[in-house]
Design an enzyme around this catalytic site. Structure first.
Site, mmCIF file in Angstrom:
data_model
loop_
_atom_site.group_PDB
_atom_site.id
_atom_site.type_symbol
_atom_site.label_atom_id
_atom_site.label_comp_id
_atom_site.label_asym_id
_atom_site.label_seq_id
_atom_site.Cartn_x
_atom_site.Cartn_y
_atom_site.Cartn_z
ATOM 1 N N HIS A 80 40.270 55.227 32.828
ATOM 2 C CA HIS A 80 41.562 55.744 32.359
ATOM 3 C C HIS A 80 41.739 55.583 30.852
ATOM 4 O O HIS A 80 42.606 56.214 30.262
ATOM 5 C CB HIS A 80 42.747 55.185 33.172
ATOM 6 C CG HIS A 80 43.200 53.801 32.824
ATOM 7 N ND1 HIS A 80 42.824 52.683 33.541
ATOM 8 C CD2 HIS A 80 44.037 53.348 31.871
ATOM 9 C CE1 HIS A 80 43.394 51.605 33.042
ATOM 10 N NE2 HIS A 80 44.142 51.980 32.021
ATOM 11 N N ASP A 215 37.080 51.908 37.950
ATOM 12 C CA ASP A 215 37.751 52.346 36.719
ATOM 13 C C ASP A 215 36.954 51.975 35.460
ATOM 14 O O ASP A 215 37.338 51.077 34.718
ATOM 15 C CB ASP A 215 39.156 51.715 36.688
ATOM 16 C CG ASP A 215 40.073 52.423 35.709
ATOM 17 O OD1 ASP A 215 39.580 53.193 34.869
ATOM 18 O OD2 ASP A 215 41.299 52.195 35.782
ATOM 19 N N SER A 661 43.756 46.810 29.343
ATOM 20 C CA SER A 661 42.849 47.649 30.104
ATOM 21 C C SER A 661 41.534 47.803 29.369
ATOM 22 O O SER A 661 41.520 48.068 28.172
ATOM 23 C CB SER A 661 43.458 49.021 30.341
ATOM 24 O OG SER A 661 44.211 48.971 31.512
HETATM 25 N N1 ARG Z 1 48.352 50.984 35.949
HETATM 26 C C1 ARG Z 1 47.252 51.012 35.010
HETATM 27 C C2 ARG Z 1 47.792 50.891 33.583
HETATM 28 O O1 ARG Z 1 48.937 50.649 33.396
HETATM 29 C C3 ARG Z 1 46.387 52.192 35.193
HETATM 30 C C4 ARG Z 1 46.997 53.526 34.867
HETATM 31 C C5 ARG Z 1 46.082 54.701 35.027
HETATM 32 N N2 ARG Z 1 45.938 55.123 36.432
HETATM 33 C C6 ARG Z 1 46.776 55.978 37.097
HETATM 34 N N3 ARG Z 1 46.534 56.252 38.347
HETATM 35 N N4 ARG Z 1 47.827 56.512 36.556
HETATM 36 O O2 ARG Z 1 47.320 51.403 32.614
HETATM 37 N N1 ASP Z 2 46.753 49.317 33.327
HETATM 38 C C1 ASP Z 2 47.164 48.607 32.110
HETATM 39 C C2 ASP Z 2 46.464 49.144 30.864
HETATM 40 O O1 ASP Z 2 46.069 50.276 30.814
HETATM 41 C C3 ASP Z 2 46.967 47.142 32.261
HETATM 42 C C4 ASP Z 2 48.196 46.455 32.798
HETATM 43 O O2 ASP Z 2 49.322 46.928 32.563
HETATM 44 O O3 ASP Z 2 48.033 45.379 33.382
HETATM 45 O O4 ASP Z 2 46.400 48.487 29.849
#
Ligand code: ARG
Ligand code: ASP
Length: 731
Positions: A80, A215, A661
């Site tokens: 991502h 990921d 991330s």
């Molecule tokens: N929750 C993670 C973050 O805050 C991953 C986000 C990307 N993935 C998604 N399915 N939207 O960045």
């Molecule tokens: N998914 C988040 C990021 O892209 C990480 C988190 O919020 O824990 O940095």
């Protein structure tokens, strides 16, 4: 239970987990980290005298972390985080998002214009120089200007040598540190798994544990012949790093020590109860309800039409990411009664202010309360503007043509008409590629209203007193901003006098009205009250630090125990500073959790779980034949664990947030065992209050990452570059 408080007389010892620490000051954590399992010294993690782990960690792009894993500048980060670059190189003929991509040799690695990585060269504590003579009584503006001028002065010598410098406030501006970066600009895409691995589980599994998302994506840093940063050039060579990480395939057990080195973006652990209440009762709920409606429309359209699904998938992911996180946050804040425990703390604080050492802070809490009260109505207006008024994309798109208009009528002379027109052309091409006017119209119609707590609806904006239906027909039937055909005609026939077309355009008119209202009637007040809050929060932070230092823990202990959760590391020697997208060290252990009564989560998932989740009819849960085949044959090479399972992801008690991330997850020896990519939904309030029982970071197991590179993609040449410690059982 971890994070427990051991109460010994008036001393409280908090057991690790919480906190994001400054690498420069890691001496203060060294003993505890070693007690928990670190085999290294603080100097091995951060040093300016010799190469250290920090030299293998980069800021990846604008908001992620990455790590160097080979002597030839190979970088791992999340899928991502690489998404934009992967999308950039994807087309119908080469759909790397869907099919994945693996460069077969250096020549096939794909340059990514605009993508940069930053190495941290050095951190300097410059608090003394920055704050000298600036006291609380100074107007905020004057203070800001002085700080800026002083920062600039300190940066100049480094900038002259080609480094990038950032001066960042810590503890709400009570301390300042300078960060010196080396920026590499020639970054190439080396490999990525298909989305059904890299994004497996999609938005459904996002923020969730148990998780099975692979990921990760792979990039390479290129440098000039002197190994220095240089813009893209075919003759550039793979960068030789000062340090790269060794990969350890021997895995971990529950309870094992881990640490995460990366760039957490932002947390607010030391705000007042007034601020938490606003987040919990106003900001998050307003955003959630607006996005619930928006997502409903987008999701339905995506399900109806594959073209719309491609056009809106990145948008939907972005909208859903915050939407889901805030829901977890509100739930967590309420469950922990953070407002209540902050109020208890504030009572103690206010008591302390009656004494001589706290006198300076006696007014700060009442003043904060007042400032938040004043801010509140403007904050609502701001959220309405962001989440309702700007929800239909044509509105901000139309407003982006304002400069073309202003150049054409002569009120803006900073650009030539050609430049302004050209940038509108580019903007329009990008916009219409992923735009469906029917979806946009439905969003406009729905988001023109706000749902009140009692289910009734209020109109958000009254425009020219006509009915919504008429307005919509006009916006979506006549405006150049809602039809590619009308837009192309406009651009093709553009003449200086075409500004009149803009002035008559219904969407352009509307955009100028709503932006005008926001910029003149809301934004200035937000700025004023935020500046006031910044200044008060700085004082309040200073007070909280002094109260802590004063050692008057008797009453604080009471609070911690009463609410059964420690108050922001109240027992440790000192507070850790809030995240501010500077490099931090978080440490903890591999550990499952209990999300609800009678439910217990194991600390890691396996490939078997992917097969369980498989559903060929649901986009997010499609599993590739090749992966099924590897699973059926248990062809895991050295990447399986001792039990013969293929581990996929794991959770731990490292305190992380957005920006972490892609961060390397290291074991006690400082070797790479995982890549951080998310947190659990139940723990997303950790940006405001960390709960050691419930907050977990979610990491990709490095063994799954290498298994995909090696066995799934057959990119053996990448494996060959890496330093890998294989498990004993593998001959
Ligand atoms: N929750 C993670 C973050 O805050 C991953 C986000 C990307 N993935 C998604 N399915 N939207 O960045
Ligand atoms: N998914 C988040 C990021 O892209 C990480 C988190 O919020 O824990 O940095």
């Amino acid at each position: 239970m971890t994070g427990f408080m051991v109460v010994t007389g008036f001393q409280t010892i908090l057991q690790a987990d919480e906190g994001m620490w400054i690498p420069l000051l890691l001496d203060q954590n060294e003993a505890e980290m070693q007690r928990m399992g670190l085999q290294l010294d603080a100097e091995d993690i951060y040093s300016i005298n010799h190469s250290s782990l920090k030299d293998a960690v980069v800021i990846f792009g604008g908001g992620c972390t990455g790590e160097v894993v080979s002597n030839q500048g190979l970088v791992l980060t999340n899928h991502h985080c690489g998404y934009d670059a992967i999308q950039y190189h994807s087309s119908v003929e080469h759909d790397y998002l869907t099919n994945g991509f693996w460069a077969g040799n250096f020549e096939e690695e794909l340059p990514c214009p605009g993508l940069e990585v930053r190495f941290l060269k050095e951190i300097k504590d410059i608090t003394g120089t920055i704050l000298q003579g600036l006291d609380q009584s100074l107007p905020e503006r004057t203070r800001k200007d002085s700080i800026q001028a002083r920062s600039k002065r300190l940066s100049v010598p480094y900038e002259a040598e080609g480094y990038e410098v950032r001066v960042a406030p810590f503890y709400s501006g009570n301390q300042y540190y300078m960060f010196i970066y080396e920026v590499y600009q020639d970054i190439r895409l080396v490999g990525t798994p298909p989305s059904n691995i890299g994004k497996f589980g999609g938005d459904t599994d996002n923020w969730m544990w148990p998780r099975h998302t692979g990921d990760f994506s792979v990039f390479r840093i290129y440098a000039d012949s002197a190994n220095r940063p240089a813009p893209y050039d075919a003759s550039n060579r793979p960068y030789v790093p000062k340090k790269y990480l060794t990969i350890d395939l021997r895995g971990y057990e529950e309870g094992d020590f881990t640490f995460v080195l990366g760039y957490p973006g932002s947390t607010q652990e030391y705000i007042s109860s007034y601020a938490v209440r606003l987040i919990q009762d106003l900001i998050d709920p307003m955003r959630i309800s607006a996005r619930t409606e928006r997502l409903e429309i987008i999701k339905a359209a995506m399900n109806r039409d594959p073209k719309t699904r491609i056009q809106y998938s990145a948008k939907a992911a972005g909208i859903a990411n915050g939407w889901k996180k805030w829901q977890g946050e509100v739930k967590g804040l309420k469950r922990l009664n953070v407002v209540g425990s902050k109020q208890d703390y504030e009572t103690v604080f206010q008591d302390w202010c009656k004494g001589i050492s706290g006198k300076e802070f006696a007014e700060v809490l009442p003043a904060l309360k007042e400032a938040y009260q004043k801010l509140e109505p403007y904050l609502s207006l701001q959220i309405i503007f962001q989440e309702h008024v700007l929800a239909p994309e044509a509105v901000s798109f139309a407003y982006s043509f304002k400069s073309l208009h202003d150049v054409a009528v002569g009120t803006d002379t900073t650009l030539s008409l050609e430049t302004a027109l050209e940038s509108c052309r580019e903007e329009a091409a990008l916009f219409f590629k992923d735009y469906d006017p029917e979806v946009d119209r439905a969003i406009f119609e729905r988001l023109a209203f706000m749902v009140n707590a009692d289910g009734t609806r209020n109109q958000v904006i009254d425009f020219e007193g006509t009915t919504l239906k008429k307005q919509l027909d006009w916006f979506y039937g006549k405006s150049i901003f809602t039809s590619q055909e009308r837009m192309e005609q406009f651009l093709d026939k553009f003449r200086p006098s075409s500004y009149k077309v803009l002035e008559r355009d219904p969407m352009f008119k509307y955009a100028n009205v709503v932006y005008g209202q926001y910029l003149n009637q809301t934004a200035p007040f937000i700025r004023i009250f935020n500046a006031r809050i910044d200044s008060l929060q700085r004082l309040y932070m200073k007070g909280q630090m002094q109260l802590k230092e004063s050692g008057d823990f008797a009453s604080l202990e009471q609070i911690g125990i009463q609410n059964d959760i420690p108050l922001n590391n109240v027992g440790s020697e000192q507070f850790y500073p809030d995240a501010n997208f500077t490099m931090r060290v978080a440490y903890g252990q591999v550990k499952g959790f209990k999300p609800a009564d009678a439910v217990e989560y194991a600390p890691y998932t396996t490939l078997a779980g992917i097969m369980e989740k498989e559903d060929p009819d649901i986009y997010d849960y499609v599993v590739e034949a090749k992966l099924k085949d590897l699973y059926a044959r248990k062809d895991y090479g050295p990447y399986a664990n001792e039990l013969g399972e293929m581990p996929v992801a794991f959770v731990g008690t490292n305190h992380t947030t957005g920006g972490n991330s892609g961060s390397p997850v290291l074991n006690g020896d400082g070797n790479l065992i995982g890549i951080n990519f998310d947190r659990n939904w139940e723990g997303t309030m950790s940006d405001v209050r960390y709960d050691p029982d419930m907050c977990r970071n979610i990491m990709l197991d490095i063994r799954y990452c290498l298994f995909i590179i090696d066995k799934f993609a057959g990119a053996q040449r990448l494996i060959d570059e890496m330093d890998i410690i294989k498990p004993d059982w593998y001959e």
